[in-house]
Design an enzyme around this catalytic site. Sequence first.
Site, PDB file in Angstrom:
ATOM      1  CG  HIS A   1     -47.725   3.292 -69.625  1.00 29.99           C
ATOM      2  ND1 HIS A   1     -48.915   3.122 -68.977  1.00 29.99           N
ATOM      3  CD2 HIS A   1     -47.204   4.440 -69.144  1.00 29.99           C
ATOM      4  CE1 HIS A   1     -49.105   4.125 -68.146  1.00 29.99           C
ATOM      5  NE2 HIS A   1     -48.088   4.944 -68.227  1.00 29.99           N
TER       6      HIS A   1
ATOM      7  NE  ARG B   1     -58.250  -7.235 -54.427  1.00 24.26           N
ATOM      8  CZ  ARG B   1     -57.070  -7.352 -55.042  1.00 24.26           C
ATOM      9  NH1 ARG B   1     -56.343  -8.430 -54.819  1.00 24.26           N
ATOM     10  NH2 ARG B   1     -56.644  -6.440 -55.878  1.00 24.26           N
TER      11      ARG B   1
ATOM     12  CD  GLU C   1     -53.881 -10.654 -50.093  1.00 24.49           C
ATOM     13  OE1 GLU C   1     -53.402 -10.632 -51.235  1.00 24.49           O
ATOM     14  OE2 GLU C   1     -54.793  -9.901 -49.730  1.00 24.49           O
TER      15      GLU C   1
ATOM     16  CG  ASP D   1     -49.656  -9.527 -52.031  1.00 24.55           C
ATOM     17  OD1 ASP D   1     -48.691  -9.160 -52.728  1.00 24.55           O
ATOM     18  OD2 ASP D   1     -50.626  -8.788 -51.774  1.00 24.55           O
TER      19      ASP D   1
ATOM     20  CB  CYS E   1     -57.856 -15.310 -56.979  1.00 24.42           C
ATOM     21  SG  CYS E   1     -57.377 -14.494 -55.433  1.00 24.42           S
TER      22      CYS E   1
END
Length: 579
Positions: free
Chosen positions: A193, A336, A438, A462, A509
């Site tokens: 956070h 996506r 990926e 990934d 990306c």
Amino acid sequence: MTLSCQGIGIKTTREVAIGEAYLLQHGVPEIIHREIPQERVEAEIDRFESALLTTTSHLRSVRDQIPSDTAQDISEFIDTHLLMLEDNAISQATVSLIRQKLYSAEWALQVRRDELVRVFDEMDDPYLRTRKDDVNHVVGHVQFVLAGGKPEQRGDLKGRVVVARDLTPAETIMMKNQGVAAFITEFGGPLSHTAILARSLGIPAVVGVHQATVLFRQGEPLVVDGAQGVVLADPTERILDYYRQRIESRRIREVELRQQVDLPALTTDGERISLYSNIELPDDIPVTMENRADGVGLFRTEFLYMNRTTPPTEEEQYGVYVDAVKGLNGIPLTIRTLDLGVDKTTDTMADSGCMPAINPALGLRAIRLCLKEPELFIPQLRAILRASAEGPVRLMIPMLSGVQELKQVLAIIDKTKQDLIDEEVAFDREIPIGGMIEVPAAALAARRFAHYLDFLSIGTNDLIQYTLAVDRMDEEVNFLFDPLHPAVLMLIRYTIEAAQDADIPVSMCGEMAGDPRYVRLLLGLGLRELSMQPSALLETRELIRQCNLFDLQQKTRIFMEELEDNDDEHLFDRIFLEV
């Protein structure tokens, strides 16, 4: 004597801050196993529910103090905690433990907290795994109230560096309003956070600084270097001069980059490179436009599905997508489709019978989940297709691994299109359909994928993880996460060549695309479309304008030839960073 400590740096538009330390003491009591007599059960439940109400009141007060022009995702942190306080998973489950086990309210809440945290720890997605912070913050807040604690009255924080074990979203937001210079926390990672809010609020931060509240003294001068993840305590005048110069240089640099914002990303030998942005939320669109992106190369849609008990409706999704299309004013939007797994979906989906995966990273997630749950997938497809009637939209499928799987997806898309035609609903019948490369299997089969798709996009985060079998969020192995590993680069090159041979666009990306260290190599490998965080666009554009493609292609050829046989760890630096 200057003390130097290392942590995880959070880069924002301001990389460095200088200020006096403010040590934040939460005073959360130690929670011990304690049981109560049967006759005190109802009174204990009343005490617990009163603490819930007090915590709710405090969070609403914080929520009301957030300026109206603050980004929506920031206030949503507080909304998430308010929803959790109302959630039976915390409130009723704790009451049941008090009633059935005769636990004290504090211990019952702690037991419930441990159960929920275990669920998050078993999740695959690193972002969602860190959402256990929400549980910790909410439970800690209620336990603080149960112990008789009241919101701390702090002194003037303007220009000071807050040092804490951890910070709740409410604390972070309130401190921003008080003009804090920087944050240092003992806990947290790049997706915590504090890290997310620091980036959103533009506040330098270093998280994961072990023993920070012990090592630093109240009021001593600190330098926080968010770019390098370094904190310097009691710096010498010479060190302070260095960092003051860096702050001034950064300010001048931002002005220079801003002055070039309207220049095209054109190499010195005349090749135009397309620069796109990756966005998490519609709130990212203004900075995308300000930094003159050529479009959005990746619009993550997971935010629509999180922090709620039911999936978003088709109409809800349609409204969000149309707003994004209109906000981009004619430049393309690449949406996506859902990229979540059964371990991180809504209660409704959990009720559908999906069981937790033994290894979520290799299990039912992304397009695999969508194919198994068409009632989840088709409303999103309909919403995306309908939004395409309002402007240029591209549809992108994540985590493809086999051509048969792709054919199933395309058949569903075709069926959805036909349904819209039968219903006389407008959409772009030629909407481009692309796939993310990926996983290694997809990269090696890229030529087959390219035969069926209109574009490819390489997701390096990934791809590296799956190729090297490394979880980059795992502190024990993340040093093995290497974008320059020969196997990774060969898969990237193979994907680019497959797209070129099929005469379809290929972009990247993943985070490599926005990292200035790798841009030259990626251009040399043949990429002409890069998609990155909006804040990276200006610097990347300037870098591209200094590049000569012919020269980079020659260097890349040499680099890739030597990569297989050369163990020189400085090979990349020697060939590319001397440009």
